[in-house]
Design a protein around this motif. Structure first.
Motif, PDB file in Angstrom:
ATOM      1  N   ASN A 138       0.829  -1.198   0.000  1.00 34.05           N
ATOM      2  CA  ASN A 138       0.000   0.000   0.000  1.00 34.05           C
ATOM      3  C   ASN A 138       0.862   1.246   0.000  1.00 34.05           C
ATOM      4  O   ASN A 138       1.082   1.867  -1.023  1.00 34.05           O
ATOM      5  CB  ASN A 138      -0.936  -0.009   1.211  1.00 34.05           C
ATOM      6  N   ARG A 139       1.390   1.538   1.191  1.00 35.92           N
ATOM      7  CA  ARG A 139       2.157   2.777   1.313  1.00 35.92           C
ATOM      8  C   ARG A 139       3.422   2.735   0.457  1.00 35.92           C
ATOM      9  O   ARG A 139       3.776   3.720  -0.190  1.00 35.92           O
ATOM     10  CB  ARG A 139       2.521   2.985   2.774  1.00 35.92           C
ATOM     11  N   TYR A 140       4.085   1.586   0.448  1.00 41.65           N
ATOM     12  CA  TYR A 140       5.367   1.525  -0.249  1.00 41.65           C
ATOM     13  C   TYR A 140       5.268   0.816  -1.595  1.00 41.65           C
ATOM     14  O   TYR A 140       6.220   0.206  -2.042  1.00 41.65           O
ATOM     15  CB  TYR A 140       6.417   0.868   0.648  1.00 41.65           C
ATOM     16  N   LEU A 141       4.095   0.907  -2.223  1.00 45.58           N
ATOM     17  CA  LEU A 141       3.914   0.224  -3.500  1.00 45.58           C
ATOM     18  C   LEU A 141       4.890   0.746  -4.552  1.00 45.58           C
ATOM     19  O   LEU A 141       5.545  -0.023  -5.251  1.00 45.58           O
ATOM     20  CB  LEU A 141       2.473   0.411  -3.980  1.00 45.58           C
ATOM     21  N   LEU A 142       5.006   2.054  -4.634  1.00 44.22           N
ATOM     22  CA  LEU A 142       5.857   2.631  -5.684  1.00 44.22           C
ATOM     23  C   LEU A 142       7.329   2.248  -5.496  1.00 44.22           C
ATOM     24  O   LEU A 142       7.951   1.745  -6.436  1.00 44.22           O
ATOM     25  CB  LEU A 142       5.678   4.146  -5.732  1.00 44.22           C
ATOM     26  N   PRO A 143       7.901   2.446  -4.288  1.00 41.98           N
ATOM     27  CA  PRO A 143       9.287   1.995  -4.112  1.00 41.98           C
ATOM     28  C   PRO A 143       9.461   0.515  -4.425  1.00 41.98           C
ATOM     29  O   PRO A 143      10.466   0.113  -5.025  1.00 41.98           O
ATOM     30  CB  PRO A 143       9.553   2.271  -2.628  1.00 41.98           C
ATOM     31  N   VAL A 146       9.586   0.174  -8.153  1.00 42.16           N
ATOM     32  CA  VAL A 146      10.832   0.740  -8.678  1.00 42.16           C
ATOM     33  C   VAL A 146      11.985  -0.233  -8.418  1.00 42.16           C
ATOM     34  O   VAL A 146      12.872  -0.411  -9.261  1.00 42.16           O
ATOM     35  CB  VAL A 146      11.122   2.113  -8.037  1.00 42.16           C
ATOM     36  N   THR A 147      11.940  -0.881  -7.251  1.00 38.89           N
ATOM     37  CA  THR A 147      12.984  -1.862  -6.947  1.00 38.89           C
ATOM     38  C   THR A 147      13.011  -2.969  -7.990  1.00 38.89           C
ATOM     39  O   THR A 147      14.082  -3.426  -8.399  1.00 38.89           O
ATOM     40  CB  THR A 147      12.749  -2.472  -5.557  1.00 38.89           C
ATOM     41  N   VAL A 149      12.133  -2.769 -11.112  1.00 43.74           N
ATOM     42  CA  VAL A 149      12.754  -2.243 -12.336  1.00 43.74           C
ATOM     43  C   VAL A 149      14.266  -2.204 -12.161  1.00 43.74           C
ATOM     44  O   VAL A 149      15.038  -2.559 -13.060  1.00 43.74           O
ATOM     45  CB  VAL A 149      12.209  -0.835 -12.655  1.00 43.74           C
TER      46      VAL A 149
END
Lengths: 170, 480
Positions: A138-143, A146-147, A149
């Motif tokens: 949820n909160r850290y979905l984007l990081p 990105v990891t 990638v």
């Protein structure tokens, strides 16, 4: 009571394996001692009710990182360590740093004890796999994405830098 | 994850998907026809550029406050997409000529641009860190792309080791910042730092982050790797690295220092002042002794990092900061255009086995190729800061902002070091026009377009700089 017995047995194993790792003159044995040590520490984490860290310890440290260690040792053919110390200043420095660490840890222990109570206890489900999973997606979905990638890029890079050219110049 | 989240990161997401698809499509493109990959990569970057410009900047933060979309992010993203396009344009003929034409070159370049764009939009230290890695790792690989050439391998390894070391500083700094404030989000840090002193821990954390970014943008005394890496890496990579890494690094510095750490100005202004002054002095003085054009441009890039860093020195002064940062952003645009132009000329004269890179190889250029020599003259003048070029306008805005902030000493150092730099930049011009020689240049359509367009832009924008500066100011002012 069982916990205490378990802890005492494991503590002995942990200390012995750590010593074994340090004293072994064969790099592969040293690495295997380290695996055992990691596994023991993982059980400590379970005793401390931190299952997620225990699992990470096993999969990441005892698993992935140790495989890498062994792979590199065998790839380089460095099983036998040299009898002499390659870095002569290393031993005194290590002893000094270890002493600093011991003093600091001891001071903290006594200071905390004097202040009453060792540690503030965490919330019941703090650090549980479920809580961490919820957080991660949820909160850290984007990081997290990105990891992934980043790992892809690193993999592409490793292949680019090691692949032999077809009919190439190497 | 909502539509608004996706919209905020739309150009970046498109770029990453494009790069992943390109990785697969490249497998179907036969060897020797990798120009198609370059074309597709350029198409992806153009699409990203278009999407960036089409974004309306009202969206705010997204992904639970991890990234932010504002005028500044759009401006920097547009500049980064342009950087990527110029990077592909420079590489297109160069990699073929040097025998290192592989499709992954373009994919990695796209990923690197994606990392830079993420950096410009980051609103959380974790994202800053990941973006830093996403932009750096492809650059490490690209620097070593000319393997098994030894200098290129050395450049890649050196860049990787020192870059990893610098990353360690950043992570340590982030950890200490988290320890001091209990949060990694920039807005959270602002709140925690302003409602009381977060103490020594936050200052140390900020200083460590500064060290890490100092490595990335090549600020003295963290510049040691720059000449070797710039010289060893393939020239097309160096051009992209010099511009892209600087833009992204300074964008992150602005977000982290200008916004989150502004309460620490009492402790850090002097440090930034010293770093900026040292960088200008050391970069310019060491550049004098160089006889290799790639090393000369490397030291010149260090010196320019010092000039851009000037923009951050007044970071505690809320009145001056927007103006000075706008000047810094403007200078980044000027530097990007000039840098790509100069490297395009270098690439036009470079031959296999690293020949054609000495300053002496430029002798006679003025007589044999007047247009190319004229373009190079424009870039050298722009790097020095002589009219009628963008470099002068950029320096003028910068010095004005620094003086408005009351840092007279720094402005004086800036002017004096610019005078020193005139010596080695103009030496290139003198060699081109005054000495006899028979230089051989390579003429490739995309390469010619790059240097010609850059030269034109550097001159023309310098005649009417106001609209661009207004756009930069508007982008920056929205932040404060």
């Amino acid at each position: 009571m069982t916990n205490l017995v378990l802890f005492l047995v494991l503590a002995v194993v942990a200390v012995v394996t750590a010593l074994g790792m340090l004293l072994s003159r064969n790099a592969v044995y040293a690495a295997l001692f380290l695996v055992l040590n990691f596994a023991t520490v993982a059980v400590f984490y379970i005793l401390l009710e931190a299952p997620f860290i225990a699992m990470t310890q096993v999969t990441v440290y005892a698993g992935a990182i140790m495989v890498l260690f062994l792979f590199v040792i065998m790839l380089l053919g460095a099983e036998r360590l040299p009898g002499t110390e390659p870095l002569p200043w290393q031993r005194p420095l290590a002893i000094f740093l270890a002493l600093v660490l011991a003093v600091e840890a001891g001071y903290l222990l006594f200071a905390r004890r004097a202040a009453g109570g060792m540690f503030a206890s965490a919330a019941p489900d703090f650090g549980s796999p479920q809580a961490i999973g919820t957080m991660l997606f949820n909160r850290y979905l984007l990081p997290f994405e990105v990891t992934s990638v980043l790992l892809l890029v690193a993999m592409v890079g490793a292949i680019v830098l090691t692949k032999k050219e077809k009919g190439g110049r190497e | 994850m909502t539509q608004a989240d996706l919209y905020t990161l739309l150009p970046l997401i498109v770029l990453v998907i494009w790069a992943c698809a390109l990785l697969l499509v490249d497998l179907l493109i036969p060897r020797g026809r990798k120009g198609i990959t370059a074309f597709l990569a350029a198409l992806g970057l153009a699409l990203t550029l278009g999407l960036t410009l089409a974004q309306v900047s009202a969206a705010g933060t997204a992904f639970q406050g991890m990234v932010v979309l504002d005028g500044f992010a759009r401006f920097v993203n547009a500049l980064l997409a342009l950087t990527g396009l110029l990077g592909v344009g420079l590489a297109y003929g160069y990699v073929r000529r040097m025998g290192i034409e592989r499709g992954e070159y373009y994919t990695l370049l796209l990923f690197s641009v994606a990392g830079m764009m993420l950096m410009a939009q980051a609103a959380d230290l974790i994202v800053v860190f990941l973006a830093l890695e996403l932009l750096s790792i492809p650059l490490y690989i690209l620097a070593a792309f000319a393997r098994p050439k030894e200098t290129s391998e050395e450049a890649g390894l050196k860049y990787f080791l020192l870059g990893a070391f610098a990353t360690g500083f950043v992570v340590y700094g982030i950890a200490l910042t988290f320890g001091a404030t209990g949060t990694t989000s920039l807005s959270g840090i602002i709140a925690a730092a302003s409602n009381g002193d977060a103490g020594l821990l936050l200052t140390i954390g900020a200083a460590l982050i500064l060290v890490g970014f100092g490595f990335k943008v090549a600020v003295v005394p963290f510049h040691m790797w720059t000449p070797d890496v710039y010289q060893g890496a393939p020239s097309a990579v160096t051009a992209f690295m010099a511009a892209g890494a600087k833009i992204a690094g300074f964008a992150a510095l602005l977000r982290v220092f200008g916004l989150a750490f502004s309460s620490l100005s009492a402790d850090l202004t002097a440090i930034l002042w010293t770093l900026s002054a040292l960088t200008m002095i050391v970069g310019n003085i060491l550049a004098i002794a160089q006889t290799n054009i790639k090393r000369l441009l490397a030291y010149s890039s260090i010196a320019h990092a010092g000039y851009i860093l000037m923009a951050f020195v007044p970071f505690g002064n809320a009145e001056v900061l927007p103006v000075s940062v706008a000047a810094g952003v403007f200078y980044l645009v000027a530097y990007t255009l000039t840098n790509f132009g100069a490297w395009a000329v270098v690439i036009a004269l470079e031959k296999a086995e690293g020949r054609g890179l000495d300053l002496d190889d430029y002798a006679g250029l003025g007589r044999k190729y007047p247009a190319l020599a004229a373009a190079m003259t424009v870039f050298m003048l722009s790097l020095t800061g002589v009219p009628p070029t963008l470099g002068l306008v950029g320096k003028f805005y910068l010095f004005r902002a620094v003086i408005a902030g009351g840092f007279y000493g720094l402005a004086v150092i800036g002017v004096l070091t610019s005078l020193i730099s005139a010596y080695y930049y103009l030496r290139v011009v003198v060699i081109m026009y005054m000495r006899e020689g028979e230089p051989e240049r390579v003429s490739e359509p995309w390469l010619n377009l790059t240097w010609a367009a850059s030269a034109l832009a550097v001159v023309l924008i310098s005649l009417v700089p106001a609209p661009l500066f207004a756009w930069a100011s508007q982008a920056v002012f929205a932040l404060f």
